[in-house]
Design a protein around this motif. Structure first.
Motif: not given
Length: 81
Positions: A13-29
């Motif tokens: 669950g924590l890994a999924a939240f981290w992935q969601a954070y990356e997708v939401l806030f690091d779209r430029d990368y």
């Protein structure tokens, strides 16, 4: 055994939240990686609003999966002990 299962689901669950954070806030990368991939295939990369929207929807799936994994992990800790 249930404690190990609970730990595994909480970690997922924590890994999924981290992935969601990356997708939401690091779209430029993410876009730079996608553009590099398209260029190696010989295509001309072009970022569109549809691509951004798709990334946002994908992050919602990650959040949903993360929440369900966390809930199931906590239930394994609490109920199945």
């Amino acid at each position: 055994m249930n404690i190990v299962l609970g730990i595994a689901f909480v970690a997922a669950g924590l890994a999924a939240f981290w992935q969601a954070y990356e997708v939401l806030f690091d779209r430029d990368y993410l876009w730079s990686e996608e553009a590099d991939r398209l260029q190696t295939q010989g295509e001309q990369p072009r970022r569109t609003p549809a691509w951004d929207r798709e990334q946002k929807y994908q992050s919602l799936w990650w959040i949903t999966g993360g929440a369900s994994s966390l809930v199931f992990g906590v239930l394994c800790f609490v109920i199945l002990r």
